[in-house]
Write a protein that holds these residues in place. Structure first.
Motif, short mmCIF file in Angstrom:
data_model
loop_
_atom_site.label_atom_id
_atom_site.label_comp_id
_atom_site.label_asym_id
_atom_site.label_seq_id
_atom_site.Cartn_x
_atom_site.Cartn_y
_atom_site.Cartn_z
N TRP A 46 0.83 -1.21 0.00
CA TRP A 46 0.00 0.00 0.00
C TRP A 46 0.86 1.26 0.00
CZ3 TRP A 46 -5.45 1.02 0.95
CH2 TRP A 46 -6.26 -0.10 0.71
N GLU A 47 2.02 1.18 0.64
CA GLU A 47 2.89 2.35 0.69
C GLU A 47 3.69 2.51 -0.60
OE1 GLU A 47 6.54 4.17 3.40
OE2 GLU A 47 5.54 2.31 3.99
N ILE A 48 4.25 1.41 -1.11
CA ILE A 48 5.10 1.50 -2.32
C ILE A 48 4.27 1.91 -3.53
CG2 ILE A 48 6.50 0.16 -3.93
CD1 ILE A 48 7.47 -1.48 -1.56
N TYR A 49 3.11 1.30 -3.72
CA TYR A 49 2.29 1.56 -4.90
C TYR A 49 1.24 2.66 -4.66
CZ TYR A 49 4.36 -2.62 -6.93
OH TYR A 49 5.23 -3.53 -7.44
N GLU A 50 1.30 3.29 -3.50
CA GLU A 50 0.46 4.45 -3.19
C GLU A 50 -1.01 4.19 -3.56
OE1 GLU A 50 2.11 8.29 -4.20
OE2 GLU A 50 3.97 7.32 -4.83
N ILE A 51 -1.55 3.15 -2.95
CA ILE A 51 -2.92 2.73 -3.27
C ILE A 51 -3.93 3.83 -2.93
CG2 ILE A 51 -4.67 0.99 -2.82
CD1 ILE A 51 -2.25 -0.07 -4.33
N ALA A 52 -3.79 4.45 -1.76
CA ALA A 52 -4.77 5.46 -1.35
C ALA A 52 -4.77 6.66 -2.29
CB ALA A 52 -4.48 5.91 0.09
N ARG A 53 -3.60 7.17 -2.65
CA ARG A 53 -3.55 8.32 -3.54
C ARG A 53 -4.07 7.98 -4.93
NH1 ARG A 53 -0.21 10.55 -7.42
NH2 ARG A 53 1.28 8.83 -7.29
N THR A 54 -3.70 6.81 -5.44
CA THR A 54 -4.17 6.41 -6.77
C THR A 54 -5.69 6.29 -6.81
OG1 THR A 54 -2.09 5.19 -7.08
CG2 THR A 54 -3.89 4.72 -8.60
#
Length: 582
Positions: A46-54
């Protein structure tokens, strides 16, 4: 002092393109090193692929079909990213803002590192709203995973995204940040970890003086650590540090970095985190004083030792590039190799390159082959040299396996200059931002030459069809020293087809011009296509040993006998009338 010689190893025959019979079942694909690394946990994912922002940008933009573009090394995480994005969108469904009450921050705030503005997406969401399904709930956002990109993984693959009719592309991993032509893009750089204390120690061992002027820069995947590193170095006493932010401008002083134009980079050294692309090193070699690289690909020898920086040296690479372009100075036929279909303004650049080559009296052909390799372009042996139109990173193609040299548009401009005009100060650029300037300079030079030619015609009264060719200075191959008589095959064609200035369009000079063309063809026996000399057709007629199906029997008489061929099914054929089975 002896002048150093530059030796470039060149192939004399085309490379072998077929696979030996003994290796037919071997897999030539190199093993991926990413498969040996441990997979990230759910929290790390979740942090590396920035799930929340995406998910937030997809929701705010009102996109319904989203293409997820992964590089080869990250494809194994794509199913988990797919599921995480769907889970995040279900957890916080989108809400429609009332008309005329769009939040002010959506109009002004930009996404991560100012890479994609939110105003266009807000406008789209305002117009479309939220599409509702039959049961009144919000329609599901569909994600599509893109693999095996059309060109390099650093570029946004708009072609594959348009195949699934995507509204937006989410690009993962490092990127060249070249402006796209059609689709909006959400960039996720997938930040990698960095040992900040070790990087600080490496910086201090490289720059002992606290007053040293240094530009702090990192690869895209490590750029999130620059503010922390900058703060640590300020605490250590360094005061003259520059940390330029990321922008979308490969033609800036430092590609894709915002820097004040009043700053003289010649006074600064560069400290770069991670191995930069070769195109960046060549671009900055003449713009900064020194370049130091802090490698991140290999760990330090021991836990107590510090990773040592590497001073970049591009002298050998620049000499090799200069040797290639001087070799192509007498090349009559160029191939324009399209290595992108997504970078903005690539079509106008191709048109400008064609015009530049034509005004030099040379011939050009345009090719689209997808991912470039030696086997593909070796099929076109009539091409003397290749010019790559791609992003500023992929335009630099090097390798001894290529049968013909491959150069960039910037190098082409130097190549087409005369030996007396070509002056290279060591500067280099990978983007095609300077092509328009080269075309403008070529146009002004051609205009001056035409005025001189018209003045000579008015003074003599008679135009000699061989005057231009005979008055041109002789050209020699700088590599072999031999005289080259056909380096500008299109110059003769232009001089023959242009009407003289003393005759109007309605006068009887057209028959004289036609007779000159016919005389010229008989004299040189040139192959023409639609009245224009075609070096490719001339090569096909005179030098290609195989010219297509049926050409092997052109000089032999075909047999009039009718023979019975094979018949039957794959498990057993019957050959001829005797019924022999095979």
């Amino acid at each position: 002092m002896k002048r150093p010689h530059i030796f470039v190893e060149l192939q004399k025959t085309p490379p072998v393109l077929s696979t030996p019979e003994a290796h037919i079942f071997e897999d030539p694909t190199p093993a991926s090193t990413a498969q040996n690394t441990p997979r990230p946990t759910d929290d790390e994912l979740w942090e590396i692929y920035e799930i929340a922002r995406t998910a937030r940008e997809v929701r705010d933009g009102g996109y319904k079909r989203v293409a997820l573009q992964f590089p080869d090394g990250m494809l194994r995480d794509s199913p988990r990213v797919f599921e995480a994005l769907e889970e995040e969108l279900k957890r916080s469904p989108a809400t429609v803002a009332p008309a005329g009450k769009v939040r002010q921050e959506d109009e002004l705030v930009t996404s991560f590192t100012h890479l994609s503005t939110s105003s266009a997406r807000t406008e789209q969401a305002r117009e479309n709203g939220i599409e509702k399904g039959r049961d009144g709930t919000a329609e599901r956002v569909r994600f599509y995973i893109l693999a095996d990109t059309s060109y390099g993984s650093c570029c946004v693959d708009e072609i594959a995204a348009e195949h699934v009719e995507a509204d937006v592309v989410v690009h993962y991993g490092r990127s060249c940040l070249s402006p796209t032509a059609r689709l909006p893009v959400i960039y996720v750089f997938t930040s990698h970890p960095l040992d900040i204390p070790d990087a600080v120690q490496a910086f201090e061992s490289t720059f002992s003086s606290k007053e040293e002027k240094v530009v702090l820069m990192a690869d895209i995947t490590y750029n999130t650590h620059i503010p922390t590193l900058h703060t640590s170095l300020l605490s250590a006493g360094y005061t003259r540090l520059l940390t330029p932010p990321i922008i979308h401008d490969p033609s800036s002083q430092i590609p894709n970095r915002e820097l004040d134009t009043s700053i003289d980079l010649k006074e600064y050294s560069l400290f770069h985190i991670s191995d930069p692309p070769q195109a960046l090193l060549l671009t900055l070699s003449s713009r900064v004083r020194e370049m130091f690289i802090y490698p991140t690909s290999s760990p330090a020898p021991s836990s107590t030792s510090t990773q040592k920086t590497i001073q970049a040296n591009t002298a050998m690479t620049l000499r090799r590039r200069y040797a290639l372009l001087t070799r192509l100075s007498t090349c009559p036929v160029f191939g324009i190799l399209i290595n992108t279909l997504s970078v903005a303004n690539y079509l106008s650049t191709i048109t400008s390159i064609r015009s530049l080559i034509t005004r030099s009296g040379k011939k050009s052909y345009t090719f689209v082959v997808g991912k470039v390799n030696a086997a593909k372009i070796a099929n076109f042996s009539e091409i003397g040299g290749w010019v790559v139109v791609g992003c500023w990173e992929s335009s630099l193609i090097e390798g001894s396996e290529f049968f013909r040299p491959v150069i960039t548009p910037f190098e082409l401009g130097l190549c087409l200059q005369g030996d007396g005009e070509r002056v290279w100060d060591g500067s280099w650029r990978g983007d095609f931002g300077g092509v328009e300037e080269m075309v403008g300079a070529s146009s002004s030079k051609v205009g001056v030459d035409e005025e001189e030619m018209k003045g000579a015609e008015r003074g003599d009264g008679v135009e000699d069809e061989d005057s231009e060719e005979e008055s041109a200075p002789p050209e020699f191959d700088l590599r072999t020293g031999r005289y080259v008589s056909h380096s500008r095959p299109m110059r003769t064609t232009s001089s023959l087809t242009s009407p003289p200035a003393s005759q109007g369009p309605g006068q009887s000079g057209g028959s004289t011009e036609a007779s000159k063309v016919l005389t010229r063809r008989a004299k040189g026996d040139l192959v023409t296509v639609n009245g224009t000399v075609s070096p490719g057709a001339e090569y096909l007629r005179n030098q290609r040993t195989w010219q297509g199906l049926g050409s092997d029997f052109a000089e032999t008489e075909a047999s009039q006998e009718i023979e019975e061929g094979r018949s039957g099914v794959a498990r057993g054929y019957t050959v001829g009338g005797d019924g022999e089975r095979r």
